[in-house]
Scaffold this motif. Structure first.
Motif, PDB file in Angstrom:
ATOM      1  N   GLY A  58       1.089  -1.174   0.205  1.00 41.63           N
ATOM      2  CA  GLY A  58       0.132   0.078   0.112  1.00 41.63           C
ATOM      3  C   GLY A  58       0.842   1.810  -0.289  1.00 41.63           C
ATOM      4  O   GLY A  58       0.309   2.343  -0.063  1.00 41.63           O
ATOM      5  N   SER A  64      -1.270   1.036  -4.362  1.00 34.47           N
ATOM      6  CA  SER A  64      -0.666  -0.413  -4.493  1.00 34.47           C
ATOM      7  C   SER A  64      -0.746  -2.009  -5.140  1.00 34.47           C
ATOM      8  O   SER A  64       0.553  -0.431  -5.663  1.00 34.47           O
ATOM      9  CB  SER A  64      -2.307  -1.447  -5.316  1.00 34.47           C
ATOM     10  OG  SER A  64      -2.274  -0.946  -6.347  1.00 34.47           O
ATOM     11  N   ASN A  92      -7.363  -0.642  -9.105  1.00 35.95           N
ATOM     12  CA  ASN A  92      -6.377  -0.670  -8.514  1.00 35.95           C
ATOM     13  C   ASN A  92      -5.416  -0.417 -10.125  1.00 35.95           C
ATOM     14  O   ASN A  92      -4.809   0.518  -9.828  1.00 35.95           O
ATOM     15  CB  ASN A  92      -6.217  -1.953  -7.307  1.00 35.95           C
ATOM     16  CG  ASN A  92      -6.213  -0.872  -5.929  1.00 35.95           C
ATOM     17  OD1 ASN A  92      -6.422  -0.075  -5.167  1.00 35.95           O
ATOM     18  ND2 ASN A  92      -5.721  -2.483  -4.855  1.00 35.95           N
ATOM     19  N   SER A  96      -3.494   2.785 -11.283  1.00 41.80           N
ATOM     20  CA  SER A  96      -1.868   2.831 -11.687  1.00 41.80           C
ATOM     21  C   SER A  96      -2.045   2.861 -13.309  1.00 41.80           C
ATOM     22  O   SER A  96      -0.678   3.448 -13.909  1.00 41.80           O
ATOM     23  CB  SER A  96      -1.969   1.060 -11.454  1.00 41.80           C
ATOM     24  OG  SER A  96      -0.102   0.834 -11.354  1.00 41.80           O
ATOM     25  N   LYS A 121     -10.218   4.735  -5.259  1.00 39.10           N
ATOM     26  CA  LYS A 121      -8.998   4.022  -6.348  1.00 39.10           C
ATOM     27  C   LYS A 121     -10.121   4.807  -7.867  1.00 39.10           C
ATOM     28  O   LYS A 121      -9.770   5.485  -8.595  1.00 39.10           O
ATOM     29  CB  LYS A 121     -10.004   2.938  -6.412  1.00 39.10           C
ATOM     30  CG  LYS A 121      -9.068   2.197  -5.985  1.00 39.10           C
ATOM     31  CD  LYS A 121      -9.710   0.833  -5.673  1.00 39.10           C
ATOM     32  CE  LYS A 121      -9.460   0.082  -4.625  1.00 39.10           C
ATOM     33  NZ  LYS A 121      -9.634  -2.136  -4.540  1.00 39.10           N
ATOM     34  N   ALA A 263     -11.158  -4.905  -4.442  1.00 36.29           N
ATOM     35  CA  ALA A 263     -10.072  -5.721  -5.583  1.00 36.29           C
ATOM     36  C   ALA A 263      -9.954  -7.350  -6.120  1.00 36.29           C
ATOM     37  O   ALA A 263      -9.679  -7.585  -6.788  1.00 36.29           O
ATOM     38  CB  ALA A 263      -8.528  -5.262  -4.771  1.00 36.29           C
ATOM     39  N   CYS A 309      -4.989  -1.289   5.351  1.00 36.27           N
ATOM     40  CA  CYS A 309      -5.191  -1.471   4.103  1.00 36.27           C
ATOM     41  C   CYS A 309      -6.853  -1.828   3.817  1.00 36.27           C
ATOM     42  O   CYS A 309      -7.149  -2.069   4.441  1.00 36.27           O
ATOM     43  CB  CYS A 309      -4.438  -3.893   4.020  1.00 36.27           C
ATOM     44  SG  CYS A 309      -5.244  -4.854   5.219  1.00 36.27           S
ATOM     45  N   SER A 313      -6.926  -7.287   0.485  1.00 36.58           N
ATOM     46  CA  SER A 313      -5.293  -7.261   1.165  1.00 36.58           C
ATOM     47  C   SER A 313      -5.370  -7.801   2.520  1.00 36.58           C
ATOM     48  O   SER A 313      -4.570  -8.823   2.513  1.00 36.58           O
ATOM     49  CB  SER A 313      -4.936  -5.408   1.435  1.00 36.58           C
ATOM     50  OG  SER A 313      -4.495  -5.047   0.278  1.00 36.58           O
ATOM     51  N   THR A 340      -1.799  -6.187  -0.098  1.00 36.73           N
ATOM     52  CA  THR A 340      -1.828  -5.215  -1.852  1.00 36.73           C
ATOM     53  C   THR A 340      -2.233  -4.480  -1.852  1.00 36.73           C
ATOM     54  O   THR A 340      -1.423  -3.604  -2.880  1.00 36.73           O
ATOM     55  CB  THR A 340      -2.866  -6.392  -2.331  1.00 36.73           C
ATOM     56  OG1 THR A 340      -3.727  -6.449  -1.942  1.00 36.73           O
ATOM     57  CG2 THR A 340      -2.417  -8.117  -3.174  1.00 36.73           C
ATOM     58  N   GLY A 341      -2.631  -3.621  -0.947  1.00 35.20           N
ATOM     59  CA  GLY A 341      -3.538  -1.985  -1.224  1.00 35.20           C
ATOM     60  C   GLY A 341      -3.873  -1.007   0.011  1.00 35.20           C
ATOM     61  O   GLY A 341      -4.004  -1.693   1.608  1.00 35.20           O
ATOM     62  N   LYS A 345      -8.022   3.899   0.373  1.00 33.39           N
ATOM     63  CA  LYS A 345      -8.699   2.828  -1.367  1.00 33.39           C
ATOM     64  C   LYS A 345     -10.265   3.120  -1.038  1.00 33.39           C
ATOM     65  O   LYS A 345     -10.669   3.733  -1.793  1.00 33.39           O
ATOM     66  CB  LYS A 345      -7.331   2.027  -2.216  1.00 33.39           C
ATOM     67  CG  LYS A 345      -6.300   1.419  -2.052  1.00 33.39           C
ATOM     68  CD  LYS A 345      -6.115   2.211  -2.817  1.00 33.39           C
ATOM     69  CE  LYS A 345      -5.008   2.409  -4.468  1.00 33.39           C
ATOM     70  NZ  LYS A 345      -5.142   2.469  -5.387  1.00 33.39           N
TER      71      LYS A 345
END
Length: 377
Positions: A58, A64, A92, A96, A121, A263, A309, A313, A340-341, A345
């Motif tokens: 994160g 992420s 996510n 990105s 997001k 996610a 998170c 995640s 993961t994130g 978010k």
């Protein structure tokens, strides 16, 4: 002033282990180099002799792990002359892709499920300047459309079917091995589209291989296995899905996946065969968690370790705790969980869990502040 020691991202750091040349222009936001945090309170709470580490993704630039793969995907897209990228996303990936497209000076088109994306997001994709298309369908519908339109429009797909995504994401394993001095015994992570578990395995295989010359690992669809070295010391890979979006546990795609963990709300993973090969080769397994279990793990990690998170995640930590308690993960083990994130978010889901949090309304006086402190000690 010299910039010799300035960290400049994954492409530059691992240029000799990625499919780039010495002159390839890196499209980077200084992603990677995220902390590996040893949990202190949760292991004591569960009463088991284990070491649990969280790889906190994160803290990547857009919050992420997707940034690891996106730096490579966009770097190669630009190198090959692409002027636009496209992706389907539960959130996510769109954030990105939009950020790295902005960095590269190219267009980003993102397809997201209408009403099924966390607002944090959505805000990112819009602020980074992506052309955002909300579709009346789910992620799997979006993925189908992205693949179809890429055959008819001059855009590069940057979902995990893009092989360069996995090349970037494998660097997480390099960092973990560098930090621990070895691979962990078990590696636990959330599974949605299943590209990340594949990338982790490729990275671990390359990182622990005792060879004089670097040998890249790839998935061979013809043999349904990974090519390259088969070294000892790789971890058991464990993937956790949400019960409402658990195709690996059902043995078939889930047509209408549903879970609070947006996610990983994916019913037809694009890296299905890759992920199954990882679990087989590592002697690992897939399992599932209910939304209640996922949210409990998210709050546990926040309240007792200070690591915030997003819900998906937390599946890695929640699953690991359950398997440690059950003895499926042995005592004495070193375990790494990919988180993961970032929790920011999806602030709406987090706030809903805090209805019993202490929130006081007091007068602006020393007496009221002092009384409030003492009554809550």
């Amino acid at each position: 002033m010299s910039n010799a020691n300035r960290y400049t991202g994954l492409v530059d750091r691992y240029r000799d282990r990625l499919p780039v040349s010495a002159t390839t222009r890196a499209i980077s936001l200084n992603e990677g180099n995220t902390p590996l945090i040893k949990l202190e309170n949760i292991p004591r709470m569960i009463g088991k002799d284990v070491e649990i580490y969280v790889k906190y993704e994160g803290l990547n630039p857009t919050g992420s792990f997707k940034d690891r793969g996106m730096t490579m995907a966009v770097t190669k897209a630009v190198e090959e002359g692409s002027k636009a990228i496209i992706c389907a996303s539960t959130g996510n990936t769109s954030a990105s892709a939009a950020a790295y497209a902005a960095r590269a000076g190219i267009k980003a088109f993102v397809l997201i499920p209408e009403g099924k994306i966390a607002m944090g997001k959505m805000a990112q994709a819009m602020m980074y300047g992506a052309i955002t298309m909300q579709i009346r369908g789910n992620f799997d519908d979006g993925m189908r459309l992205v693949k179809e339109v890429a055959d008819q429009a001059p855009v590069t797909i940057v979902n995990s079917i893009n092989p360069y995504r996995l090349q970037g994401q494998k660097t997480i394993a390099y960092e973990i091995v560098d930090a621990l001095g070895r691979a962990p015994d078990y590696h636990c992570l959330p599974v949605g589209n299943a590209g990340n578990i594949t990338a982790h395995w490729m990275g671990y295989t390359e990182a622990v291989a005792d060879t004089a010359q670097f040998e890249q690992v790839i998935y061979d669809a013809a043999t349904d296995a990974f090519t390259g070295p088969k070294p000892e010391g790789r971890p058991v890979m464990v993937g956790y899905q949400a019960s409402g979006a658990a195709p690996f546990l059902r043995g078939a795609p889930v047509e209408q996946p549903e879970t609070v963990a947006t996610a990983i709300r994916i019913g037809n993973p694009q890296s299905w065969n890759h992920a199954k090969a990882v679990v087989k080769e590592s002697s690992g397994w897939f399992d599932e968690l209910t939304d209640t279990e996922i949210l409990e793990a998210q709050r546990l990690l926040s309240m007792y370790e200070g690591i915030f998170c997003e819900p998906a995640s937390a599946a890695s930590v929640g699953g690991a705790i359950r398997d440690i308690k059950a003895g499926k993960i042995a005592e004495g083990s070193v375990i790494v969980c990919t988180v993961t994130g970032n929790g920011l978010k999806d602030p709406d889901t987090a706030i809903k869990q805090c209805e019993d949090a202490v929130m006081l309304s007091i007068d602006a006086t020393m007496q009221d502040v002092r009384s409030s402190i003492l009554s809550n000690m």
